[in-house]
Design a protein around this motif. Structure first.
Motif, PDB file in Angstrom:
ATOM      1  N   LYS A 129       0.898  -1.235  -0.072  1.00 14.79           N
ATOM      2  CA  LYS A 129      -0.057  -0.012  -0.231  1.00 14.79           C
ATOM      3  C   LYS A 129       0.881   1.311  -0.005  1.00 14.79           C
ATOM      4  N   LEU A 130       1.977   1.136   0.835  1.00 13.90           N
ATOM      5  CA  LEU A 130       2.770   2.436   0.937  1.00 13.90           C
ATOM      6  C   LEU A 130       3.478   2.433  -0.369  1.00 13.90           C
ATOM      7  N   TYR A 131       3.972   1.718  -0.950  1.00 16.68           N
ATOM      8  CA  TYR A 131       4.914   1.692  -2.128  1.00 16.68           C
ATOM      9  C   TYR A 131       3.735   2.089  -3.219  1.00 16.68           C
ATOM     10  N   CYS A 132       2.694   1.481  -3.587  1.00 25.79           N
ATOM     11  CA  CYS A 132       1.624   1.665  -4.636  1.00 25.79           C
ATOM     12  C   CYS A 132       1.389   2.957  -4.518  1.00 25.79           C
ATOM     13  N   ALA A 133       0.994   3.656  -3.218  1.00 21.84           N
ATOM     14  CA  ALA A 133       0.264   5.008  -3.005  1.00 21.84           C
ATOM     15  C   ALA A 133       1.335   5.861  -3.558  1.00 21.84           C
ATOM     16  N   ARG A 134       2.397   6.020  -3.240  1.00 23.82           N
ATOM     17  CA  ARG A 134       3.514   6.909  -3.661  1.00 23.82           C
ATOM     18  C   ARG A 134       3.631   6.782  -5.223  1.00 23.82           C
ATOM     19  N   ALA A 135       3.639   5.733  -5.752  1.00 26.51           N
ATOM     20  CA  ALA A 135       4.012   5.535  -7.036  1.00 26.51           C
ATOM     21  C   ALA A 135       2.755   5.983  -7.848  1.00 26.51           C
ATOM     22  N   ALA A 136       1.603   5.845  -7.376  1.00 26.64           N
ATOM     23  CA  ALA A 136       0.191   6.297  -8.238  1.00 26.64           C
ATOM     24  C   ALA A 136       0.239   7.697  -8.326  1.00 26.64           C
ATOM     25  N   SER A 180       1.331   4.343   7.232  1.00 24.98           N
ATOM     26  CA  SER A 180       2.654   5.329   7.460  1.00 24.98           C
ATOM     27  C   SER A 180       3.834   4.207   7.386  1.00 24.98           C
ATOM     28  N   LEU A 181       4.906   5.082   7.381  1.00 27.03           N
ATOM     29  CA  LEU A 181       6.132   4.313   7.136  1.00 27.03           C
ATOM     30  C   LEU A 181       6.403   3.675   8.654  1.00 27.03           C
ATOM     31  N   GLU A 182       6.036   4.344   9.506  1.00 27.95           N
ATOM     32  CA  GLU A 182       6.514   3.888  10.873  1.00 27.95           C
ATOM     33  C   GLU A 182       5.748   2.458  11.059  1.00 27.95           C
ATOM     34  N   GLU A 183       4.756   2.515  10.285  1.00 25.51           N
ATOM     35  CA  GLU A 183       3.983   0.982  10.601  1.00 25.51           C
ATOM     36  C   GLU A 183       4.746  -0.485  10.069  1.00 25.51           C
ATOM     37  N   ILE A 184       5.712  -0.115   9.253  1.00 24.46           N
ATOM     38  CA  ILE A 184       6.451  -1.189   8.884  1.00 24.46           C
ATOM     39  C   ILE A 184       8.028  -0.984   9.328  1.00 24.46           C
ATOM     40  N   ASP A 185       8.816  -2.134   9.344  1.00 27.45           N
ATOM     41  CA  ASP A 185      10.181  -2.140   9.636  1.00 27.45           C
ATOM     42  C   ASP A 185      11.433  -2.111   8.602  1.00 27.45           C
ATOM     43  N   LEU A 186      10.541  -1.537   7.320  1.00 24.56           N
ATOM     44  CA  LEU A 186      11.549  -1.656   6.286  1.00 24.56           C
ATOM     45  C   LEU A 186      11.576  -0.300   5.473  1.00 24.56           C
TER      46      LEU A 186
END
Length: 300
Positions: free
Chosen positions: A245-252, A291-297
C-alpha cells in the motif's frame, strides 16, 4: 509463490477489463451520463463479483477485479460491497451492504447498510445522505442511527480482513496508475509541437518511462500482497499488504501527476480525465492509510 495467473484468473481479468472499457467513463462528461451508469451497475451486479469472497475467491482474484476497475475508473460500487461480503458472507436479503471507516460509509452509492469493525466487534448501521468527497467515481455516505451488534470477530479474522482491505485499495491504485499512464501515452502520441509528436522528445519520453517503471514495481509488490492474504500467516500478510500500500500509493500519485504534466496546459482543465485519476488515487491512498512507521523496512 507462483506469480503467474491461472487460466481462470486471466479470464477474470479479461472480463473485468472488457466491462471497464465498454461501460466505464471515457470522458469527464460521461460521469454524468445516467444511462451509462445504469448499464454499468446492471452489468457489475450480474457478474456477481461483489460476492467474490463468499464464492470462495482468493485475494488475488479480488485484486484482479479491483485493478481493472481502477484502470477503467468504474464508477459504481465494488470495493465497499466486496469487503462487506468478506465480513458477513453470502447475503440473504435484498439489501445492499458496504463497510464504514471512521463513521463514513465508503463506496456507498445505493447501499442500505454498512458494517463497522470496533475493537473485535462487528456492528452494522444504516446508510444516510451522501457526503462530499474528492473522488468523482465513488460516493461516501454518513452512518445513521446507533450501530447494532452482529457478532464477535477473532484477532485473526480482523487482521486478515484488514490485509484484504489494504490489498483491494492497493490494487485500485495500481489500476489508476495504469489508466493515467495510458492516457498520457496516448496523448503524447498525437500531440505535436515543432512538427513532431511530444512523445518523440526525451523530456517527455523519460517521464513516461519512469512512470512505467513505477507501475511495473507496483504490480509486483501488489501481486505478492494479494497472494499473501490467503497463503501466509496473518501477521506476515498484513506486513506485505502495508508495504504494498505504501509503495503503490506513492507510485500512483507520481504517475498521475506526471500524466497531468505530460498533458501540459490541458492537463489542468476540468475536461481532461487526468485529474479524475489523481482524485481516485488520493482517495484510495487515504482509505486504510499506512505510514512508514508501521513497517520495519525503509522505503525511499
Amino acid at each position: 509463490m507462483d506469480v503467474r495467473l491461472t487460466s481462470e484468473q486471466r479470464q477474470l481479468r479479461d472480463a473485468a477489463a472488457k466491462l471497464a472499457d465498454d461501460l466505464g467513463p471515457g470522458s469527464v462528461l460521461d460521469l454524468d451520463d445516467a444511462a451509462r451508469v445504469t448499464r454499468l451497475e446492471k452489468a457489475v451486479d450480474q457478474t456477481g463479483w461483489r460476492a467474490l469472497r463468499s464464492d470462495g475467491a482468493s485475494g488475488v482474484e479480488v485484486a484482479i477485479v479491483a485493478e481493472e476497475f481502477g484502470r477503467g475508473l468504474v464508477d459504481v460500487p465494488f470495493l465497499g460491497p466486496v469487503l462487506a461480503d468478506d465480513l458477513r458472507g453470502p447475503a440473504d436479503d435484498d439489501q445492499r451492504w458496504t463497510v464504514a471507516v471512521a463513521a463514513r460509509a465508503i463506496d456507498a452509492q445505493g447501499a442500505d447498510r454498512a458494517l463497522v469493525i470496533d475493537d473485535g466487534r462487528l456492528l452494522v448501521g444504516g446508510v444516510g445522505a451522501e457526503l462530499p468527497g474528492a473522488d468523482l467515481t465513488r460516493v461516501d455516505a454518513e452512518l445513521i442511527g446507533r450501530p447494532d451488534f452482529l457478532g464477535e470477530l477473532s484477532a485473526d479474522q480482523v487482521t486478515q480482513w484488514q490485509a484484504l482491505a489494504l490489498v483491494a485499495t492497493t490494487a485500485d491504485l495500481v489500476g489508476v496508475a495504469r489508466g493515467a499512464q495510458s492516457l498520457a501515452v496516448d496523448y503524447a502520441k498525437v500531440r505535436t509541437q515543432y512538427g513532431n509528436t511530444i512523445g518523440s522528445y526525451q523530456a517527455v519520453a523519460h517521464l513516461l518511462a519512469e512512470s512505467q517503471a513505477l507501475i511495473e514495481g507496483s504490480i509486483s509488490v501488489a501481486r505478492h500482497a494479494a497472494w499473501s492474504v490467503d497463503e501466509l500467516p496473518h501477521a506476515e500478510s498484513m506486513r506485505a499488504a502495508r508495504i504494498a500500500k505504501l509503495y503503490c500509493a506513492r507510485a500512483a500519485r507520481t504517475v498521475c501527476e506526471t500524466a497531468i504534466q505530460v498533458h501540459g496546459g490541458i492537463g489542468n482543465t476540468w475536461e481532461c480525465l487526468a485529474h479524475v485519476y489523481l482524485r481516485r488515487a488520493l482517495t484510495s491512498t487515504e482509505l486504510f492509510p499506512v505510514s512508514l512507521e508501521e513497517i520495519d523496512l525503509g522505503l525511499s
